[in-house]
Write a protein that holds these residues in place. Structure first.
Motif, PDB file in Angstrom:
ATOM      1  N   ILE A 136      55.609  37.613  45.048  1.00 30.79           N
ATOM      2  CA  ILE A 136      54.265  37.976  45.486  1.00 30.79           C
ATOM      3  C   ILE A 136      54.047  39.441  45.162  1.00 30.79           C
ATOM      4  N   MET A 137      52.966  39.714  44.431  1.00 29.84           N
ATOM      5  CA  MET A 137      52.625  41.091  44.096  1.00 29.84           C
ATOM      6  C   MET A 137      51.760  41.676  45.204  1.00 29.84           C
ATOM      7  N   MET A 138      52.215  42.792  45.767  1.00 35.07           N
ATOM      8  CA  MET A 138      51.457  43.479  46.801  1.00 35.07           C
ATOM      9  C   MET A 138      51.434  44.964  46.475  1.00 35.07           C
ATOM     10  N   LEU A 139      50.253  45.539  46.511  1.00 33.97           N
ATOM     11  CA  LEU A 139      50.099  46.940  46.150  1.00 33.97           C
ATOM     12  C   LEU A 139      49.379  47.691  47.257  1.00 33.97           C
ATOM     13  N   GLY A 140      49.677  48.987  47.373  1.00 36.39           N
ATOM     14  CA  GLY A 140      48.964  49.757  48.368  1.00 36.39           C
ATOM     15  C   GLY A 140      49.717  50.979  48.826  1.00 36.39           C
ATOM     16  N   CYS A 141      49.314  51.455  49.993  1.00 36.30           N
ATOM     17  CA  CYS A 141      49.896  52.634  50.610  1.00 36.30           C
ATOM     18  C   CYS A 141      49.769  52.465  52.125  1.00 36.30           C
ATOM     19  N   GLU A 142      50.071  53.502  52.867  1.00 37.35           N
ATOM     20  CA  GLU A 142      50.083  53.377  54.319  1.00 37.35           C
ATOM     21  C   GLU A 142      48.734  52.944  54.868  1.00 37.35           C
ATOM     22  N   GLU A 143      47.651  53.374  54.227  1.00 39.90           N
ATOM     23  CA  GLU A 143      46.315  53.056  54.720  1.00 39.90           C
ATOM     24  C   GLU A 143      45.865  51.645  54.355  1.00 39.90           C
ATOM     25  N   LEU A 148      48.210  39.689  46.348  1.00 43.55           N
ATOM     26  CA  LEU A 148      47.456  38.965  45.331  1.00 43.55           C
ATOM     27  C   LEU A 148      47.929  37.520  45.211  1.00 43.55           C
ATOM     28  N   LEU A 149      46.989  36.586  45.386  1.00 39.11           N
ATOM     29  CA  LEU A 149      47.315  35.180  45.151  1.00 39.11           C
ATOM     30  C   LEU A 149      47.608  34.943  43.678  1.00 39.11           C
ATOM     31  N   SER A 150      46.814  35.553  42.800  1.00 38.05           N
ATOM     32  CA  SER A 150      47.064  35.479  41.354  1.00 38.05           C
ATOM     33  C   SER A 150      47.062  36.888  40.814  1.00 38.05           C
ATOM     34  N   ASP A 151      47.941  37.160  39.852  1.00 36.44           N
ATOM     35  CA  ASP A 151      48.012  38.524  39.346  1.00 36.44           C
ATOM     36  C   ASP A 151      47.670  38.594  37.867  1.00 36.44           C
ATOM     37  N   HIS A 152      48.653  38.527  36.992  1.00 37.75           N
ATOM     38  CA  HIS A 152      48.370  38.745  35.575  1.00 37.75           C
ATOM     39  C   HIS A 152      48.100  37.430  34.846  1.00 37.75           C
ATOM     40  N   ILE A 153      46.954  36.835  35.173  1.00 40.01           N
ATOM     41  CA  ILE A 153      46.514  35.635  34.463  1.00 40.01           C
ATOM     42  C   ILE A 153      45.057  35.831  34.076  1.00 40.01           C
ATOM     43  N   PRO A 154      44.576  35.129  33.056  1.00 44.34           N
ATOM     44  CA  PRO A 154      43.165  35.256  32.676  1.00 44.34           C
ATOM     45  C   PRO A 154      42.245  34.804  33.809  1.00 44.34           C
ATOM     46  N   LEU A 155      41.114  35.433  33.919  1.00 38.84           N
ATOM     47  CA  LEU A 155      40.141  35.084  34.949  1.00 38.84           C
ATOM     48  C   LEU A 155      39.752  33.609  34.865  1.00 38.84           C
ATOM     49  N   PHE A 221      44.782  34.917  59.949  1.00 37.65           N
ATOM     50  CA  PHE A 221      44.070  35.040  58.680  1.00 37.65           C
ATOM     51  C   PHE A 221      42.567  34.967  58.954  1.00 37.65           C
ATOM     52  N   CYS A 222      41.856  36.004  58.558  1.00 38.57           N
ATOM     53  CA  CYS A 222      40.433  36.133  58.890  1.00 38.57           C
ATOM     54  C   CYS A 222      39.594  36.059  57.616  1.00 38.57           C
ATOM     55  N   GLY A 223      38.487  35.334  57.700  1.00 44.85           N
ATOM     56  CA  GLY A 223      37.601  35.216  56.548  1.00 44.85           C
ATOM     57  C   GLY A 223      37.318  33.777  56.203  1.00 44.85           C
ATOM     58  N   PRO A 224      37.001  33.502  54.926  1.00 46.27           N
ATOM     59  CA  PRO A 224      36.936  34.487  53.847  1.00 46.27           C
ATOM     60  C   PRO A 224      35.689  35.365  53.945  1.00 46.27           C
ATOM     61  N   TYR A 225      35.877  36.617  53.517  1.00 43.71           N
ATOM     62  CA  TYR A 225      34.783  37.569  53.485  1.00 43.71           C
ATOM     63  C   TYR A 225      34.350  37.783  52.032  1.00 43.71           C
ATOM     64  N   PRO A 226      33.061  37.948  51.791  1.00 42.44           N
ATOM     65  CA  PRO A 226      32.614  38.259  50.418  1.00 42.44           C
ATOM     66  C   PRO A 226      33.326  39.506  49.902  1.00 42.44           C
ATOM     67  N   SER A 227      33.791  39.426  48.679  1.00 41.77           N
ATOM     68  CA  SER A 227      34.610  40.517  48.145  1.00 41.77           C
ATOM     69  C   SER A 227      33.848  41.824  48.021  1.00 41.77           C
ATOM     70  N   ASP A 228      32.529  41.732  47.828  1.00 41.64           N
ATOM     71  CA  ASP A 228      31.777  42.978  47.678  1.00 41.64           C
ATOM     72  C   ASP A 228      31.621  43.719  49.001  1.00 41.64           C
ATOM     73  N   HIS A 247      43.488  39.397  40.777  1.00 41.11           N
ATOM     74  CA  HIS A 247      44.026  40.734  40.550  1.00 41.11           C
ATOM     75  C   HIS A 247      42.978  41.840  40.705  1.00 41.11           C
ATOM     76  N   ASP A 248      41.953  41.841  39.874  1.00 43.80           N
ATOM     77  CA  ASP A 248      41.025  42.967  39.855  1.00 43.80           C
ATOM     78  C   ASP A 248      40.144  43.039  41.100  1.00 43.80           C
ATOM     79  N   VAL A 249      39.881  41.899  41.730  1.00 39.61           N
ATOM     80  CA  VAL A 249      39.057  41.895  42.937  1.00 39.61           C
ATOM     81  C   VAL A 249      39.699  42.741  44.029  1.00 39.61           C
ATOM     82  N   GLY A 250      41.018  42.670  44.156  1.00 39.27           N
ATOM     83  CA  GLY A 250      41.712  43.430  45.190  1.00 39.27           C
ATOM     84  C   GLY A 250      42.098  44.828  44.766  1.00 39.27           C
ATOM     85  N   LEU A 251      42.405  45.003  43.480  1.00 38.21           N
ATOM     86  CA  LEU A 251      42.960  46.281  43.056  1.00 38.21           C
ATOM     87  C   LEU A 251      41.912  47.307  42.657  1.00 38.21           C
ATOM     88  N   ALA A 252      40.718  46.865  42.276  1.00 37.68           N
ATOM     89  CA  ALA A 252      39.675  47.843  41.938  1.00 37.68           C
ATOM     90  C   ALA A 252      39.334  48.729  43.135  1.00 37.68           C
TER      91      ALA A 252
END
Length: 311
Positions: A136-143, A148-155, A221-228, A247-252
């Motif tokens: 499981i790929m997880m990215l971030g910092c203390e805050e 990511l459910l899916s990471d390096h795959i085509p949209l 687990f709360c949501g789903p919430y609109p990504s925007d 991938h990009d929805v969470g990392l942008a």
């Protein structure tokens, strides 16, 4: 002190600059095991006009069959791709043999791996194949951390993964590896599909949330919430951990807010692996401009974990 294997990443990027710059800062806290030839560090030092620290030594070397290629700053080459892969594999082996407590990877270039006929789209996929489990790929910092459910795959392939059973399994695995009081689950379609008007995928996510919370007997687990709207200030006050379907929805948003300080953690493996959360930065390679904050946070995470990570 903990021994940390450190793979050098792509020689033509900023990895060696980060390694040299940060050595004196991390050396009092860990014993770094650099998976790189010393002559490459000397070459990088000369290109950067950056003296090598006197206490920077190498206790392990790559196999004799691996020759150090010349550094070609900012260039994608087959040789640098192969070398970065061999450095990474040595780091894995050191962890497997208990000669290192964990692995920290500096950034590779996926095209360089491709040119070297390495059949993986980066570290995470290579780790999943090596250890026969889906990391499981997880990215971030203390805050903020984002899993990511899916990471390096085509949209185009993402909608096929939106099955409630698969999402449920991901939720439960993430909770077992990285238990939190609450997770903010992001939808995938605009407005989470508007009750099926804009796609049915979000209904699958909603079902998975329902089943997971029922299993855990709590609204974890709360949501789903609109990504925007998932990262607006009120949500960032409410949550510390997000789950993105793509991938990009969470990392942008993460990189917009915490680009220089976030790290990458691979969950669910028999070894603990962390990485910087940035790429090779060929545009500034060997110009002395590389920042080391993400790397320092990755090392700090391994020595004083901010969160409960289970391997």
């Amino acid at each position: 002190m903990k021994k940390i294997a450190i793979s050098c990443g792509d020689l033509n990027g900023i990895g060696l600059e980060i390694l040299i710059k940060a050595h004196t800062l991390i050396y009092p806290h860990i014993t770094p095991i650099y998976c790189v030839h010393f002559e490459l560090l000397k070459q990088a030092s000369e290109l950067l006009n950056l003296p090598l620290p006197e206490n920077l030594t190498l206790s392990h070397c790559l196999p004799p069959s691996i020759s150090p290629p010349p550094i070609k700053a900012g260039t994608i080459t087959q040789e640098s791709g192969q070398y970065s892969f061999e450095s990474f594999i040595l780091g894995c082996q050191l962890c497997e043999d208990k000669q290192a407590h964990a692995l920290c990877t500096l950034p590779i270039h996926k095209k360089a791996w491709n040119l070297a006929n390495i059949p993986y789209l980066g570290h995470t996929q290579a780790l999943s194949h090596r250890y026969k489990t889906e990391a499981i790929m997880m990215l971030g910092c203390e805050e903020m951390f984002v899993a990511l459910l899916s990471d390096h795959i085509p949209l185009a392939q993402v909608p096929s993964l939106m099955q409630s059973e698969r999402i449920y399994d991901f939720f439960m695995r993430l909770y077992a590896l990285y238990p939190q009081e609450r997770y903010c689950v992001l939808g995938i379609n605009p407005h989470c599909g508007d009750d099926g008007i804009i796609g049915k995928e979000d209904q699958e996510i909603q079902n998975a949330i329902k089943y997971a919370n029922h299993t855990l007997q709590a609204p974890i687990f709360c949501g789903p919430y609109p990504s925007d709207c998932g990262f607006i200030p009120s949500k960032r006050q409410e949550f510390k951990t997000w789950i993105a379907m793509y991938h990009d929805v969470g990392l942008a948003p993460l990189k917009a807010l915490y680009f220089e300080e976030s790290i990458n953690v691979s969950l669910g493996l028999p070894i603990l692996r962390v990485s910087v959360d940035h790429g090779v930065a060929f545009d500034i390679a060997y110009q002395g401009k590389a920042t080391i904050l993400s790397y320092l946070n990755a090392i700090k995470f391994l020595t004083h974990p901010l969160f409960s990570i289970k391997t």
